[in-house]
Design an enzyme around this catalytic site. Structure first.
Site, mmCIF file in Angstrom:
data_model
loop_
_atom_site.group_PDB
_atom_site.id
_atom_site.type_symbol
_atom_site.label_atom_id
_atom_site.label_comp_id
_atom_site.label_asym_id
_atom_site.label_seq_id
_atom_site.Cartn_x
_atom_site.Cartn_y
_atom_site.Cartn_z
ATOM 1 N N ILE A 90 0.891 -0.843 -0.146
ATOM 2 C CA ILE A 90 0.443 -0.105 0.458
ATOM 3 C C ILE A 90 0.811 1.088 -0.010
ATOM 4 C CG2 ILE A 90 -1.810 0.777 1.325
ATOM 5 C CD1 ILE A 90 -3.062 -1.160 2.291
ATOM 6 N N ASN A 136 5.976 1.833 13.000
ATOM 7 C CA ASN A 136 5.745 3.315 12.510
ATOM 8 C C ASN A 136 3.873 2.570 13.184
ATOM 9 O OD1 ASN A 136 3.719 3.945 10.269
ATOM 10 N ND2 ASN A 136 4.913 2.450 8.491
ATOM 11 N N TYR A 160 -5.003 -0.506 10.611
ATOM 12 C CA TYR A 160 -4.465 -1.896 10.685
ATOM 13 C C TYR A 160 -5.730 -2.561 11.627
ATOM 14 C CZ TYR A 160 -1.443 -1.682 6.664
ATOM 15 O OH TYR A 160 -0.690 -0.902 5.576
ATOM 16 N N GLU A 182 2.316 -7.564 6.776
ATOM 17 C CA GLU A 182 3.327 -7.047 7.359
ATOM 18 C C GLU A 182 3.736 -5.721 7.363
ATOM 19 O OE1 GLU A 182 3.949 -9.948 4.876
ATOM 20 O OE2 GLU A 182 3.913 -11.045 6.845
ATOM 21 N N VAL A 198 1.442 5.303 -0.697
ATOM 22 C CA VAL A 198 0.376 6.927 -0.778
ATOM 23 C C VAL A 198 1.441 8.376 -0.977
ATOM 24 C CG1 VAL A 198 -1.156 8.187 0.280
ATOM 25 C CG2 VAL A 198 -1.469 5.957 0.775
#
Length: 216
Positions: free
Chosen positions: A130, A169, A176, A164, A132
């Site tokens: 993912i 982070n 999540y 993962e 951005v």
């Protein structure tokens, strides 16, 4: 491929380096002003985005974002092409939409500002990446990409979704966890060359298949 920096609303990913792409969204990218937008627009522009399938014509832009988000760990053209050609992959991109996008970018194609991918092996879905654009973080782009991947996994009747994420982070971990992912393991020194550990996280979808009204 993983991409960008997850923020409180969206993940961007960080990927381990190897000759073949590995999985796992997560990366820390400092927030920065958007040089592509006029300064007077930066404070009032509230972007909305639409998602569409990733096409070969998007490669240059996706690889540009890879370099911004991952530096030396970025995927190459060949790695990206091999990843998209592999079995069970599903990739989407996000691009600005609506009147604000027209006001900023004009009529015509809009730049890709996010991308994400999923691998389904017949049982479990794995989020491969993912990412951005830093200029579009904290606007829900990553959240929309994550929800699209989970939605795709549900349509495929996957038992679970795995990913993962770097252990430090916190914004991505929070995102999540808000979407129901749980930490199930630790992968030491998963991200290279940063030499950072990663949590493996899992979203169980088996309850979805057992709900009344669902099809099998």
């Amino acid at each position: 491929m993983t991409i960008g920096q997850p923020t409180s609303e969206q993940p961007t990913s960080e990927q381990p380096t190897s000759e073949q792409p590995t999985t796992g969204p997560v990366a820390d990218e400092p927030e920065r002003p958007a040089p592509d937008l006029p300064r007077t627009v930066q404070h009032v522009y509230e972007p909305s985005c639409r998602l569409r399938p990733l096409a070969s014509t998007d490669f240059d832009r996706v690889l540009q974002l890879e370099r911004v988000l991952f530096g030396a760990g970025a995927w190459t053209y060949g790695m990206l092409a091999d990843e998209l050609a592999a079995l069970g992959r599903w990739y989407v991109v996000a691009e600005p939409a609506g009147q604000d996008a027209v006001a900023v970018y004009g009529i015509g194609p809009k730049p890709v500002v996010g991308y994400a991918g999923l691998w389904f092996d017949g049982d479990v879905a794995q989020i491969m990446t993912i990412g951005v654009d830093p200029h579009y973080q904290r606007h829900g782009v990553g959240r929309a990409l994550l929800e699209a991947l989970v939605g795709r996994a549900r349509k495929l009747k996957a038992e679970a979704v795995l990913l993962e994420v770097r252990v430090d982070n916190e914004p991505a971990l929070a995102l999540y966890e808000r979407h129901g992912f749980e930490r199930i393991g630790l992968r030491k020194r998963y991200y290279q060359p940063e030499d950072k550990d990663a949590f493996t996280m899992r979203l169980d979808l088996r309850d979805d298949h057992a709900r009344p009204g669902t099809t099998s």
